[in-house]
Design a protein around this motif. Sequence first.
Motif, mmCIF file in Angstrom:
data_model
loop_
_atom_site.group_PDB
_atom_site.id
_atom_site.type_symbol
_atom_site.label_atom_id
_atom_site.label_comp_id
_atom_site.label_asym_id
_atom_site.label_seq_id
_atom_site.Cartn_x
_atom_site.Cartn_y
_atom_site.Cartn_z
ATOM 1 N N TYR A 126 48.806 11.857 71.840
ATOM 2 C CA TYR A 126 48.185 10.699 71.180
ATOM 3 C C TYR A 126 46.843 10.365 71.826
ATOM 4 C CZ TYR A 126 47.487 5.567 70.947
ATOM 5 O OH TYR A 126 46.945 4.304 70.846
ATOM 6 N N LYS A 139 47.207 1.924 61.785
ATOM 7 C CA LYS A 139 48.251 2.707 62.427
ATOM 8 C C LYS A 139 48.288 4.120 61.846
ATOM 9 C CE LYS A 139 51.387 -1.113 63.540
ATOM 10 N NZ LYS A 139 52.716 -1.708 63.258
ATOM 11 N N LEU A 141 50.238 8.250 62.386
ATOM 12 C CA LEU A 141 51.228 9.123 63.000
ATOM 13 C C LEU A 141 50.505 10.251 63.716
ATOM 14 C CD1 LEU A 141 53.714 9.473 60.018
ATOM 15 C CD2 LEU A 141 54.259 8.428 62.206
ATOM 16 N N ILE A 154 53.288 6.832 67.212
ATOM 17 C CA ILE A 154 52.716 5.910 66.225
ATOM 18 C C ILE A 154 51.805 4.955 66.981
ATOM 19 C CG2 ILE A 154 53.156 4.147 64.480
ATOM 20 C CD1 ILE A 154 55.935 5.338 64.090
ATOM 21 N N ASP A 156 47.523 2.847 66.909
ATOM 22 C CA ASP A 156 46.174 2.716 66.387
ATOM 23 C C ASP A 156 45.207 3.123 67.499
ATOM 24 O OD1 ASP A 156 45.959 0.512 68.123
ATOM 25 O OD2 ASP A 156 46.416 -0.936 66.530
ATOM 26 N N TYR A 162 55.071 3.456 69.341
ATOM 27 C CA TYR A 162 56.326 4.192 69.484
ATOM 28 C C TYR A 162 56.041 5.643 69.863
ATOM 29 C CZ TYR A 162 58.097 0.324 66.597
ATOM 30 O OH TYR A 162 58.406 -0.907 66.092
ATOM 31 N N VAL A 209 59.348 4.988 61.214
ATOM 32 C CA VAL A 209 58.115 5.548 60.642
ATOM 33 C C VAL A 209 57.791 4.858 59.317
ATOM 34 C CG1 VAL A 209 57.066 7.617 59.661
ATOM 35 C CG2 VAL A 209 58.345 7.765 61.801
ATOM 36 N N CYS A 212 56.436 1.455 59.764
ATOM 37 C CA CYS A 212 55.023 1.521 60.170
ATOM 38 C C CYS A 212 54.106 1.458 58.963
ATOM 39 C CB CYS A 212 54.784 2.805 60.961
ATOM 40 S SG CYS A 212 53.079 3.311 61.107
ATOM 41 N N SER A 214 52.278 3.670 57.508
ATOM 42 C CA SER A 214 51.020 4.414 57.528
ATOM 43 C C SER A 214 51.175 5.757 56.826
ATOM 44 C CB SER A 214 50.570 4.657 58.966
ATOM 45 O OG SER A 214 49.429 5.496 58.994
ATOM 46 N N ALA A 217 47.927 10.530 59.061
ATOM 47 C CA ALA A 217 48.615 11.330 60.073
ATOM 48 C C ALA A 217 47.686 12.400 60.628
ATOM 49 C CB ALA A 217 49.869 11.980 59.482
#
Length: 522
Positions: A126, A139, A141, A154, A156, A162, A209, A212, A214, A217
Amino acid sequence: MEQTVAPLGHVIGFIDIGTNAIRLLVVRINPNFSYTIISQEKEVIRLGENEFNDNLLKPEAMNRAIFVCGKFTSLAKTYGATKMFAVGTSAIREAENKTVFLQRLFDETGLTVQVISGEEEARLVYRGVLSGIDIGKEKALFVDLGGGSTDIAIGDQHQLYYTFSIKVGAIRLTTQFIGENWTKPIPDSVYKKMKDHVHQNLHPVNAIVKECGSHLAWGSSGTIINLAEIAGKLFKKNSSGLVLSKKNLKRLASRLCSLPLEERRKLPGINPYRADIIVAGAAIMDALMEDFGLEEICVSHKELRDGMLVDYLSNFEGYRELQKTPLHTRSILHLGRSFNFDEKHSKTVSTLALQLFDSAKQLGLHYLSDKYRELLAYAATLHDIGDIISFNNHHLHSHYIISNAELYGFEPQEITIIANVARFHRKKIPTNKTLKKINLTEEAKYAVMVLSMFLRLAEKLDRSHTGLIYKAEFIRNEEGVATLSFNSKTDCSLEKWSIIQNRRAFFETFQKQLDVICIVDP
């Protein structure tokens, strides 16, 4: 990831020992908190080969890994690395004989390896991917498809919410459902079993997910990259970046399954060393995109080792402050600082160039939008970085460096504009013949011509690199004549003379004569 901070200006090596490959990153940490990549290496060693049936690393796989780690450690030290950071992922953390392997690694290479959890792996990926994009508060993935696990985060731009790690990876699924010596086409029933297995493993994280919400990804790893590359070759996916769509992935999976291994290795864009495990990789991504409702996934070449680098740099307050700036600004400053540019002069020239842009627009000399104003600022910041090669023709060197550097967050056309504005800030101005050779829209070519003139004038106004001129603006735009006024607190006759020397270039750009007024404040 635990680490001890080395002094700035030192060379650091990072090693990621994965289930499929070992990756090396060697960087020089510069005193201004930028960094210079010295080397990036990768070797496929299949550390997890035949491991997941009995959770034992095999002697041949360990030997390959130790050999490559030894070579990578020696290479990093050759480049002057004073510290090495190494992490081990799925294959090592699940091996019952990992203690034996880690001790051998230390004894034979001097390398101390930190075995990280799948969640920590997801966090580092990430951070690595985020270092090359800017998603703000949206946000997203982040998916890393490894040989032994698939790690998901997950978050921003500023917060990680997460992390998950599921025990499905390209090598693990190949071992479990296909067999590592299988060379025939893959039956549809086997592909379906792999997908069903992935669905079952994803079930515990589906709710989080979906909560979330979003649909943005990013995917990281050699397998995801290769899937996107093959799909791009086969299905002519046009995009400004590498993207893997669900539609093309399903078409590709069918094609991959239909081919025996030797034919699979001949597909356009495929990495032949990945051909035996790529069907399993496709099954994982196919199931994941279905479960998470993703129509496409953007592909990043940033990865775990980049996250290790970000973690290390975050120990320095100067770097943390830099990270608070927008991605475009960070990319530009990082490139300039990597080449040890004159930051004070660049800032002065950028300020003056923007003053010229704004006042000229107000008087109707041009009608370029604010997006070009930003590109002018970036070109002004980097216009002299070619000095590091040589002063003579440094504008050409600047053009080359900007064109070939990794400026994250910029579209290719934006980089081309920035590079050419820097190129034409001195000596020859862009002619119609020259502009025709540049792959830009007509508006962008006009922008290069206008912006390079503003940069040329701003550069002349700080010819001494001492910031004598603090204000410059066009104050009149009459028929056939434009008037440029600038203010200084001391004599600025050299700057005035330099502007006058560029009157002809100004006329060729705007079809107007240039009057110059120099105001020396009391």
